[in-house]
Every structure is written in structure tokens, then in C-alpha cells.
Design a protein around this motif. Structure first.
Motif, PDB file in Angstrom:
ATOM      1  N   SER A  92      19.023  28.724  30.292  1.00 41.33           N
ATOM      2  CA  SER A  92      19.187  28.682  31.743  1.00 41.33           C
ATOM      3  C   SER A  92      20.661  28.559  32.123  1.00 41.33           C
ATOM      4  O   SER A  92      21.417  27.799  31.523  1.00 41.33           O
ATOM      5  CB  SER A  92      18.396  27.502  32.314  1.00 41.33           C
ATOM      6  N   ARG A  93      21.040  29.316  33.167  1.00 38.47           N
ATOM      7  CA  ARG A  93      22.416  29.247  33.656  1.00 38.47           C
ATOM      8  C   ARG A  93      22.500  28.655  35.060  1.00 38.47           C
ATOM      9  O   ARG A  93      23.591  28.406  35.555  1.00 38.47           O
ATOM     10  CB  ARG A  93      23.039  30.654  33.674  1.00 38.47           C
ATOM     11  N   ASP A  94      21.346  28.466  35.701  1.00 41.03           N
ATOM     12  CA  ASP A  94      21.364  27.980  37.076  1.00 41.03           C
ATOM     13  C   ASP A  94      20.486  26.741  37.275  1.00 41.03           C
ATOM     14  O   ASP A  94      20.989  25.656  37.522  1.00 41.03           O
ATOM     15  CB  ASP A  94      20.912  29.097  38.026  1.00 41.03           C
ATOM     16  N   PHE A  96      18.399  25.032  35.165  1.00 40.04           N
ATOM     17  CA  PHE A  96      18.366  24.023  34.106  1.00 40.04           C
ATOM     18  C   PHE A  96      19.597  24.142  33.206  1.00 40.04           C
ATOM     19  O   PHE A  96      19.517  23.972  31.994  1.00 40.04           O
ATOM     20  CB  PHE A  96      17.086  24.179  33.274  1.00 40.04           C
ATOM     21  N   SER A  97      20.733  24.419  33.811  1.00 38.14           N
ATOM     22  CA  SER A  97      21.948  24.638  33.032  1.00 38.14           C
ATOM     23  C   SER A  97      22.370  23.406  32.241  1.00 38.14           C
ATOM     24  O   SER A  97      23.024  23.525  31.203  1.00 38.14           O
ATOM     25  CB  SER A  97      23.087  25.071  33.965  1.00 38.14           C
ATOM     26  N   PHE A  98      21.974  22.223  32.688  1.00 39.06           N
ATOM     27  CA  PHE A  98      22.341  20.988  31.982  1.00 39.06           C
ATOM     28  C   PHE A  98      21.614  20.865  30.644  1.00 39.06           C
ATOM     29  O   PHE A  98      21.999  20.045  29.801  1.00 39.06           O
ATOM     30  CB  PHE A  98      22.036  19.769  32.855  1.00 39.06           C
ATOM     31  N   LEU A  99      20.573  21.668  30.412  1.00 36.89           N
ATOM     32  CA  LEU A  99      19.841  21.649  29.157  1.00 36.89           C
ATOM     33  C   LEU A  99      20.152  22.858  28.278  1.00 36.89           C
ATOM     34  O   LEU A  99      19.653  22.955  27.152  1.00 36.89           O
ATOM     35  CB  LEU A  99      18.330  21.614  29.417  1.00 36.89           C
ATOM     36  N   ASP A 102      24.973  26.603  24.318  1.00 38.89           N
ATOM     37  CA  ASP A 102      26.116  27.496  24.410  1.00 38.89           C
ATOM     38  C   ASP A 102      25.816  28.763  23.608  1.00 38.89           C
ATOM     39  O   ASP A 102      25.394  28.686  22.463  1.00 38.89           O
ATOM     40  CB  ASP A 102      27.369  26.820  23.857  1.00 38.89           C
TER      41      ASP A 102
END
Length: 233
Positions: A92-94, A96-99, A102
Motif C-alpha cells: 500500500s502507498r496510500d 496503509f502506507s505505514f505497514l 520498501d
């Protein structure tokens, strides 16, 4: 037919539309893709809540070929959805970006692979329920009598959709995508957005027709065997 059943039917078809919209990644931006996916998973949860009694009855009754096929389809769909859910969170880039991981190229490939299988299995699952869908449509539109012309028209439409679905499988390289084979095809949404959705809708129609009529053939053969084995009185 109750209004609740109509709502369930509408939600099921909406889920099919959402999975196709999710496959159209380059149609909208990434946020739209993730919103479509989140809505899809919400509908899956609602679908399972509505059908929770099925899980309690799955171990009961006689397990003929049709029922076993249905169980295998649902288990396969559950596994594919879990894979798609886990990988969607990891890339996820928007929302759930915190999960997110890289990079994660391999995870993205698995996510896409699971997405195409989810579409296929949902279509097959819909085919196993197509008799129920048709009965619901007859009730909804007040159709109570048999009509040869209408039957022929519906079956001709089914054949046309299936034939277009076969063509679309080649045009969209659907078989390669199911095999996790790298494909260079890229749909040009500037030329035709509708064509993308029509092609995948026809693939769904093809899978529905194949699964529905295959099961009808199996049931017909089983009925014939049962009549043949029943002693005359």
C-alpha cells in the motif's frame, strides 16, 4: 423473493465490478485502486456475514460432485482473497502506507496474480449459483410462464457473451496472467476505457456459462444414472 436477497444479489454483482475496476490499475490513480480494493474486501465481509449459516452446514448432508466442487471453489476463493489482502497491505502507498514494505516487487507480482485468480474463482462461484440468480430475476420481473422465444434469446446471448469471452481471454492475455507469466500487454485507457471493462465482463460471463452448464450436465448424468438404477415396479 425478499428485499434482503435482492440486496445480497446486488452486492455480489458489485463485488465483481469492483474486482474488474481493481484490475484496471492504470485507469485511475493508486488511491482509487486502493479504495476500490478496500470496498471489495468490505463487501466480502458482508457477503460472509449474510452466508454465515453455510459454514455451519458444510459438514452436513450428502457430498455429491456438485457440492464438493462448490466447497473447493469457496476454499480456493478464500485463500486467494487472503493472499490478495495480505499483499495489498504490504504494498500500500496510500491507505496503509505505514505497514508497507520498501520495494516489494515480488509482493506486487503475487498481488496481481492473486487478483486475476480472484476474478476467475468469483466468476466460477457465480456460475454455481446461476440457477438461483435466474430464478431471482424471474421473480423480480414477474416472469412466471415458459416462453420458447425468450429462452432461445437468452441462450443465444449466453453463447455470444461466451464467444466474446474466449476472444477477450486472448486479447487480455488472461491465461498468461493466471500462470504468473510476465506479459508485455498494456491496455491503452486513452483509446478505450469501456473496451477494458467489456472484455473482462465477457470473461466473467464465459466462466459463469462454463461452470453453470458443466454442473447442469453433471446433474443430468446423475439423474439418468439414478433412474437407470431404480428398479421398475
Amino acid at each position: 423473493m425478499s428485499s434482503m436477497f435482492r440486496i445480497r444479489l446486488l452486492l455480489d454483482f458489485t463485488a465483481v465490478g469492483l474486482i474488474i475496476a481493481c484490475l484496471a490499475y492504470w485507469w485511475r490513480d493508486n488511491l482509487s485502486h486502493e479504495l476500490f480494493g478496500t470496498a471489495l474486501f468490505a463487501l466480502v465481509i458482508v457477503h460472509n456475514v449474510f452466508n454465515r449459516r453455510w459454514y455451519g452446514a458444510v459438514s452436513k448432508g450428502r457430498r455429491d460432485a456438485t457440492r464438493v466442487f462448490n466447497i473447493v471453489t469457496i476454499v480456493g476463493l478464500a485463500l486467494a482473497m487472503v493472499v490478495m489482502l495480505v499483499t495489498s497491505v504490504l504494498i500500500s502507498r496510500d491507505l496503509f502506507s505505514f505497514l508497507a514494505l520498501d520495494g516489494g516487487f515480488a509482493v506486487r507480482e503475487i498481488h496481481m496474480f492473486a487478483g486475476y485468480w480472484v476474478l476467475l474463482i468469483i466468476a466460477v462461484h457465480l456460475g454455481t449459483r446461476w440457477a438461483v440468480v435466474m430464478n431471482a430475476c424471474r421473480t423480480m420481473f414477474g416472469i412466471t410462464n415458459q416462453n420458447l422465444a425468450r429462452t432461445i434469446a437468452v441462450r443465444c446471448a449466453a453463447v455470444a457473451i461466451a464467444m466474446w469471452g474466449i476472444r477477450s481471454c486472448f486479447e487480455m492475455a488472461f491465461g498468461s496472467k493466471l500462470m504468473l507469466t510476465y506479459s508485455l500487454d498494456m491496455w491503452d485507457f486513452n483509446e478505450s476505457t469501456l473496451g477494458f471493462f467489456v472484455n473482462y465482463a465477457s470473461i466473467v460471463g464465459l466462466c459463469v456459462a462454463v461452470s453453470h452448464y458443466t454442473l447442469e450436465l453433471v446433474r443430468s448424468v446423475n439423474r439418468s444414472k439414478t433412474r437407470a438404477s431404480t428398479p421398475c415396479r
